[in-house]
Write an enzyme that holds these catalytic residues in place. Structure first.
Site, PDB file in Angstrom:
ATOM      1  N   HIS C  12      65.638  21.114  30.502  1.00  0.00           N
ATOM      2  CA  HIS C  12      64.808  19.908  30.396  1.00  0.00           C
ATOM      3  C   HIS C  12      65.726  18.704  30.168  1.00  0.00           C
ATOM      4  O   HIS C  12      66.703  18.800  29.431  1.00  0.00           O
ATOM      5  CB  HIS C  12      63.790  20.034  29.253  1.00  0.00           C
ATOM      6  CG  HIS C  12      64.411  20.171  27.899  1.00  0.00           C
ATOM      7  ND1 HIS C  12      64.163  21.224  27.041  1.00  0.00           N
ATOM      8  CD2 HIS C  12      65.287  19.382  27.211  1.00  0.00           C
ATOM      9  CE1 HIS C  12      64.861  21.080  25.926  1.00  0.00           C
ATOM     10  NE2 HIS C  12      65.545  19.978  25.983  1.00  0.00           N
ATOM     11  N   HIS C  59      62.309  16.711  20.299  1.00  0.00           N
ATOM     12  CA  HIS C  59      63.410  15.734  20.241  1.00  0.00           C
ATOM     13  C   HIS C  59      62.976  14.509  19.438  1.00  0.00           C
ATOM     14  O   HIS C  59      63.152  13.380  19.862  1.00  0.00           O
ATOM     15  CB  HIS C  59      63.800  15.294  21.650  1.00  0.00           C
ATOM     16  CG  HIS C  59      64.306  16.390  22.525  1.00  0.00           C
ATOM     17  ND1 HIS C  59      63.510  17.406  22.973  1.00  0.00           N
ATOM     18  CD2 HIS C  59      65.548  16.632  23.030  1.00  0.00           C
ATOM     19  CE1 HIS C  59      64.235  18.230  23.729  1.00  0.00           C
ATOM     20  NE2 HIS C  59      65.466  17.788  23.779  1.00  0.00           N
ATOM     21  N   HIS C 193      75.728  21.135  27.367  1.00  0.00           N
ATOM     22  CA  HIS C 193      75.825  19.673  27.391  1.00  0.00           C
ATOM     23  C   HIS C 193      76.022  19.146  25.981  1.00  0.00           C
ATOM     24  O   HIS C 193      75.629  19.773  25.011  1.00  0.00           O
ATOM     25  CB  HIS C 193      74.633  19.005  28.084  1.00  0.00           C
ATOM     26  CG  HIS C 193      73.276  19.145  27.440  1.00  0.00           C
ATOM     27  ND1 HIS C 193      72.678  20.355  27.174  1.00  0.00           N
ATOM     28  CD2 HIS C 193      72.378  18.201  27.048  1.00  0.00           C
ATOM     29  CE1 HIS C 193      71.465  20.153  26.654  1.00  0.00           C
ATOM     30  NE2 HIS C 193      71.270  18.851  26.539  1.00  0.00           N
ATOM     31  N   GLU C 240      70.574  24.437  22.698  1.00  0.00           N
ATOM     32  CA  GLU C 240      69.179  24.625  23.116  1.00  0.00           C
ATOM     33  C   GLU C 240      68.999  25.946  23.870  1.00  0.00           C
ATOM     34  O   GLU C 240      67.866  26.397  24.059  1.00  0.00           O
ATOM     35  CB  GLU C 240      68.729  23.455  24.007  1.00  0.00           C
ATOM     36  CG  GLU C 240      68.624  22.132  23.262  1.00  0.00           C
ATOM     37  CD  GLU C 240      68.249  20.962  24.182  1.00  0.00           C
ATOM     38  OE1 GLU C 240      67.870  19.913  23.664  1.00  0.00           O
ATOM     39  OE2 GLU C 240      68.339  21.103  25.423  1.00  0.00           O
TER      40      GLU C 240
END
Ligand SMILES: [Fe+3]
Ligand SMILES: [Fe+3]
Lengths: 118, 279, 279, 118
Positions: C12, C59, C193, C240
C-alpha cells in the site's frame, strides 16, 4: 445477529457481550458523553434532540425517557455507561438496584446488609 | 534491579470518594470499611514504596467501545482524574513513572502480551480512590504511578489464566527494571457485586472469603473458573476480581498475608482488602 | 463452517490512490505495478470470496499514541475512509461483517490474544487501496470486511513469531465460524522501504525476493529475525511485512502460489504482490 | 530518560521507540491533528500559535518552521505523523527523501530506480 451458539444463562443477569454491544452502541455512546457537565445539561435541555443526535432507536429512547434500567439493558445498555445517566438524575446504586428488583430502596438496602450476616 | 515489596488488593466504589470528602470515615456505615486501612498504611510506612503499579478497570472515562483494549498500560508523565458524571470530587493529578512504563511495555510485548500503550490517559475512581485510601490526606500522592487497565467491561474478557500470566509478566518486568526503586502492585475492584439486572444486589460472601484465602495460598485455584463462571459466582461487576488475580500474579510464588479486611456492604458491594508481602 | 479460499499480500502507498484517480494505470511509471493485478482478479472471480479480513497498519488516522493497540479488530457495521492530509481521494464506506468480527474477537481472546476491539473505526489507505486494486471500478466494494490492525508505528512492535501465531489464531477463528461464507485474507504494506532518516530510500531487493519465496514455502523462516533485524533488512516501514506474515499465518500449513509480482519503485517503496491458495 | 540499556544501532535510522515517543509526543499530536483541513488551515494562518497550543518545545518549533525533517526526527517526530505536515506543503515522499539524504530530487529518484536494477 445471533450466532446460533449456545449462550450461558445466568438468571437475572445479562452478560454485556458482542450481541449486547452491537445493539446498544448508540445508547452507550450517548451515556459516555455524560462525562461532561455541558453534555449533561444539553441532554436535560432537549432530551429528544440529544437522543436523536446519537441515533438512539425508539426502544432505547423510551427506556431512557422512562428511566427504566431493565429496559435500557434489554436495549443494549451497559451498566458502567448507564450509571452516568443515573448520575444525571441523582440516582444512587441502591435506587437503581431497588428499581430493577422491584423492591423499595429500604428493602433493597436490607437485603444487602443481610448478605453480610449469613 | 527494582524490588517488588508486595501487593495490595482493594475494593473501589465511587461513593468512597464522597465518604472521604464528607469525612464519614467514623460514621457507623463506613467505619467497618475504613478501619481496615490503618494496618496496611503502617506496613506501607515500613516498606516505603517509591512507585505503585495500579491494576484496575476503567468505567467509561478513558475508554469507550470504539477502542476497547483488553490490557492497556499507561506511559504518561502525569495522569489526570476527571468528571465521571456522579458528582464525586475530582482528585489532583498523579505523577507517572515513564521509565518503568516503557520498561514494562518493552518487556510485556517481548513476552507476547498484546498491550495497548497510552501516552495520555484519564484515570477514574478505580485508580484514584485506592491510592487515596492507602495514602490519605496528601496534597499529592507520594508514589509515582503506572496504570494498568484490564477490560472487565465488554465481554469477552481475558480469561483468569491469561490475567494471572499477565500479572506474572508484569512482575518479571518490574524485577528486571534497572532501578533501585521499591515497587508496590495494587489491584482494585470487586469483590462480589452486581449492579445490573434482576439479580442486582447479588453478593456471595462464601466465595469471596474462599477467594481471598486462595489468592494467598493457591492463586491458580481461580483459573479453574471461566469468566462466565465468575460472573455467576460473583456478579457482573464481581469479575473485577480479575484485577486482584493479575496483581497476585505479579508477586510470583509465595506470599504472606500482611492484613485483610472484608465487610458487606458498601454501596452494593462486598468490600475486600488484602495486603500481601513477597516471601 | 466458513472456508478460507486463500490470501493476498499487497503493497500500500498513498499515491496509488492518486494514480487510480488520475487513470495512470498504463503510464510507464505505474504500468509494471498495475499489471500485476489482472491475474489475481481472475483468481478472485473464480474463488468468489464473500468476506475479506484485511490485515493492515494504521498510519495515524484512527489511532494516535494516546491509545496505541498492538492488535486491533474492527467490529463496526461500516468503516469510513477519511482525509489523511495528503489530498488523496476519500473512498466510499466499506461494509463490515459484524458476525465474523465478533466470532473472531471471541475466539482470539479465548486463545489469549489481547486485542483491542473497535466498534467504530476509520480505515486509511492501507485498508482501502488494496481493496480498490483487487476490485477496481466498483461503486461499492463487493465483499464484506473485517479490519485487523497491527501496530507497525510505535516500537516495541509485536515479534514476527507473535504475528505469525496471531495469523494462525485468525485462521482458526475464521474456520470455526458457523457460516457458509468464503473468506479471503488480505495483508497490506511493505515490502522494503524507509521514509525517514539519512537512510531514506533504502530498498533491499534480495531480501524481499527471498521473503516472498519463503512466505510460500517456509514462513517460519521469517521468525528467526527480531524486529530490529527486520528494520535493518527492510527499512523502518519495511517492517509492515509483519502484516504479510500475519496473513500467511491465517492460511495455515501448505499453500500454493497463485500469482506474484515485484517491482521497484513505486513512490519510495519496493512493491510486492503475492496471491496464495490454501492447499 | 535513557534506560541505560544497549540500543541497536542501524546507521541512518532512528527507531521510533519509547524514548522517541516521549520526546516527540507534542509534535506528533500536532501532526495527527492535520488529518483535518480546518486544522491545516489554522496552522497555516498562525503557525506560532498553533505550535504553542500543542506545547511544542523550541527545538520542535524550529524544526517545523525550518521544515527540516531530520531535525523533526531528532525532536521525536514519527514518520507516519510527520508525513501529514509534509502534506500541508505538498511535499511528496521523494521531496522528503531528497531533503534527508542531501540529494536533489532527481538523484534520489534515480537511486530508487537503481535499487530495482541490481
Ligand atoms: Fe468497579
Ligand atoms: Fe504503510
Amino acid at each position: 445477529m445471533t450466532t446460533g451458539k449456545q449462550k450461558r444463562v445466568i438468571p437475572g443477569t445479562t452478560i454485556f457481550d458482542g450481541d449486547q454491544a452491537r445493539k446498544g452502541y448508540a445508547l452507550n455512546k450517548m451515556c459516555y458523553s455524560f462525562n461532561s457537565e455541558e453534555n449533561r445539561q444539553a441532554f436535560l435541555a432537549d432530551r429528544d434532540g440529544y437522543c436523536a443526535k446519537f441515533g438512539l432507536n425508539e426502544q432505547q429512547k423510551k427506556a431512557v425517557f422512562d428511566l427504566n434500567v431493565l429496559d435500557m439493558i434489554a436495549a443494549g445498555g451497559n451498566a458502567y455507561f448507564l450509571a452516568k445517566l443515573g448520575g444525571i438524575y441523582k440516582l444512587d446504586m441502591q435506587d437503581i438496584g431497588a428499581q430493577q428488583t422491584g423492591m423499595t430502596k429500604e428493602a433493597f438496602q436490607a437485603k444487602l446488609i443481610a448478605a453480610g450476616k449469613n | 534491579m527494582a524490588r517488588i515489596v508486595g501487593g495490595i488488593n482493594v475494593t473501589h466504589v465511587p461513593y468512597i470518594g464522597r465518604a472521604i470528602a464528607n469525612n464519614l470515615q467514623q460514621d457507623a456505615y463506613w467505619k467497618p470499611f475504613f478501619d481496615g486501612f490503618p494496618p496496611v498504611r503502617d506496613w506501607l510506612a515500613k516498606v516505603k514504596p517509591d512507585v505503585a503499579v495500579v491494576v484496575y478497570n476503567d468505567h467509561g472515562l478513558n475508554f469507550f467501545l470504539d477502542k476497547m483494549p483488553t490490557f492497556a498500560v499507561g506511559a504518561a508523565p502525569q495522569y489526570q482524574n476527571a468528571d465521571e458524571g456522579w458528582g464525586i470530587p475530582t482528585l489532583p493529578p498523579y505523577t507517572g513513572d515513564q521509565d518503568l512504563s516503557w520498561h514494562m511495555i518493552e518487556s510485556l510485548i517481548e513476552d507476547e502480551f498484546d498491550i495497548t500503550t497510552c501516552q495520555e490517559m484519564l484515570v477514574d475512581h478505580a485508580f484514584t480512590l485506592p491510592l487515596e485510601l492507602l495514602w490519605p490526606n496528601q496534597k499529592q500522592c507520594p508514589v509515582r504511578t503506572v496504570p494498568v487497565c484490564v477490560n472487565t467491561v465488554q465481554f469477552p474478557l481475558p480469561t483468569a489464566a491469561r490475567c494471572f500470566n499477565f500479572g506474572r509478566a508484569i512482575g518479571k518486568a518490574i524485577e528486571s527494571w534497572d532501578s533501585d526503586a521499591r515497587v508496590v502492585v495494587i489491584g482494585t475492584g470487586g469483590l462480589s457485586h452486581q449492579l445490573d439486572g434482576q439479580r442486582a444486589g447479588f453478593i456471595n460472601k462464601e466465595f469471596d472469603l474462599m477467594f481471598m484465602d486462595k489468592l494467598v495460598t493457591d492463586p491458580l485455584w481461580v483459573t479453574r473458573y471461566s469468566v462466565p463462571d465468575l460472573v455467576e459466582l460473583t456478579g457482573t461487576q464481581g469479575v473485577e476480581l480479575l484485577n486482584w488475580l493479575t496483581t497476585r500474579g505479579a508477586l510470583g510464588g509465595e506470599v504472606t498475608k500482611v492484613h485483610a479486611n472484608y465487610h458487606i456492604p458498601i454501596s452494593n458491594t462486598a468490600s475486600g482488602l488484602l495486603a500481601m508481602e513477597v516471601v
